[in-house]
Scaffold this active site. Structure first.
Site, short mmCIF file in Angstrom:
data_model
loop_
_atom_site.label_atom_id
_atom_site.label_comp_id
_atom_site.label_asym_id
_atom_site.label_seq_id
_atom_site.Cartn_x
_atom_site.Cartn_y
_atom_site.Cartn_z
CB CYS A 45 -3.93 -0.73 5.27
SG CYS A 45 -3.52 -1.47 3.90
CB CYS A 91 -1.12 0.06 1.29
SG CYS A 91 -1.96 1.34 1.06
#
Length: 353
Positions: free
Chosen positions: A192, A97
């Site tokens: 996440c 990410c």
């Protein structure tokens, strides 16, 4: 200087904005919207995140823009995680990410128009030899350099980490004294992109279930069943549903869908002293370019406060680490993150093979 600041709605990024404004900057604020594919997987906490981010923007008279990178996230990070799990490996979506979304797609679409991008990561940057290097945070428990170890030089040279020189309790105290709306908000936990979604539910949606045997590693005795090797990772200790523990996963047979577990009969079988890394990414430079010997380093193989001492060796197959202590749960697919001997500079990382 034009600064883009990434807001999450949490206390760390809120304090970043506060500190920048105290220093006389007027950053432009951005909230990156990511999430799972499909309306049933959208995380309602994102609404609260945006509300708190909006409150911070109003508090300091700053502009806030919501950048929707949901599709980019799905194509680059969620798909990567699913494929790793399918192969029986342990993905690290937080690493990807940062590399591909926060400092990849965001930079290409928005960040390119700013001089620096500030974030609430617990990390620092160091100027050594005329170049920018990724440095560890003051707070070893909160240090997040292992999640940043796949970024490149162009990315690290544009990053600003205003809270990297603070302890977590200092950040919280600044937020309380400043009366920030997120001052008492709990830190986020977990992967996440999942938000409040249960990890097993996520895996089950894409890979389904398939019953297999749980076998005691030392004896070869079947002691239970599981619902698919993809629900389990090397080193896992919880969620096995076995009596007489503690048990932890030491091996997976992907072809026959078998999980091997152990709880301490043969310590040497459960631990390893070395591992190899493939496709090693040096963030700034290779400090050992041309060296053929062993290098004293520290490293991590998971997100923990401890830095482990070891030796880095380079041969025709790449890089490998020989640890000074036994390592439990060396998981293919995770990243070996390499630091200098003093654990001050993060040089980069490679995927454990």
């Amino acid at each position: 200087m034009d600064i883009a600041a990434l807001l999450s709605g949490g206390v760390d990024s809120s304090v970043v904005v506060h500190l920048l404004c105290e220093q006389g900057y007027k950053p432009t604020l951005f909230y990156i919207k990511i999430g799972m594919d499909g309306a049933e997987y959208m995380d309602c906490s994102a609404e609260e995140d945006i509300e708190l981010s909006t409150a911070i923007a109003r508090r300091y008279g700053l502009a806030l823009e919501v950048v929707d990178l949901h599709r980019e996230y799905w194509d680059n990070v969620a798909a990567y995680a699913i494929e790793k799990i399918r192969k029986g490996q342990t993905p690290n979506p937080d690493v990807m990410c940062n590399k591909l979304i926060k400092f990849g797609c965001f930079e290409q679409q928005v960040g390119k128009d700013f001089d620096l991008t500030a974030t609430g990561h617990y990390a620092t940057t160091l100027q050594l030899g005329g170049k920018t290097w990724l440095g560890t945070a003051k707070d070893p428990i909160k240090d997040q350099t292992d999640f940043l170890a796949q970024i490149d030089y162009l990315q690290v040279s544009k990053l600003l980490f205003p809270i990297g020189g603070l302890m977590k309790h200092e950040v919280r105290e600044i937020a309380l004294q400043a009366g920030l709306p997120s001052a008492r908000r709990k830190d986020s936990q977990g992967i996440c992109f999942l938000g409040k979604i249960n990890y097993n539910d996520f895996v089950r949606r894409f890979l389904g279930e398939k019953e297999g045997a749980v076998i005691e590693f030392e004896t070869g005795k079947k002691i239970g069943t599981h619902r698919g090797y993809w629900f389990h990772t090397i080193g896992q200790r919880k969620g096995l549903g076995l009596g007489g523990g503690p048990w932890f996963v030491v091996k997976k047979d992907i072809q026959d869908n078998i999980i091997y577990v152990s709880h301490g009969y043969d310590a040497e079988q459960q631990y390893g002293y070395e591992f190899r890394m493939k496709d090693f990414n040096f963030i700034t430079d290779n400090p050992w370019e041309g060296s053929t010997g062993e290098e004293e380093v520290t490293f991590k193989i998971r997100h923990t406060p401890e830095f482990i001492k070891g030796r880095l060796l380079h041969d025709e197959e790449g890089y490998r680490i020989i640890s000074s202590e036994k390592l439990q749960g060396i998981a293919p697919g995770q990243f070996g993150v390499i630091y200098d001997a003093e654990s001050r500079v993060c040089f980069g990382s490679g995927e454990i093979g």
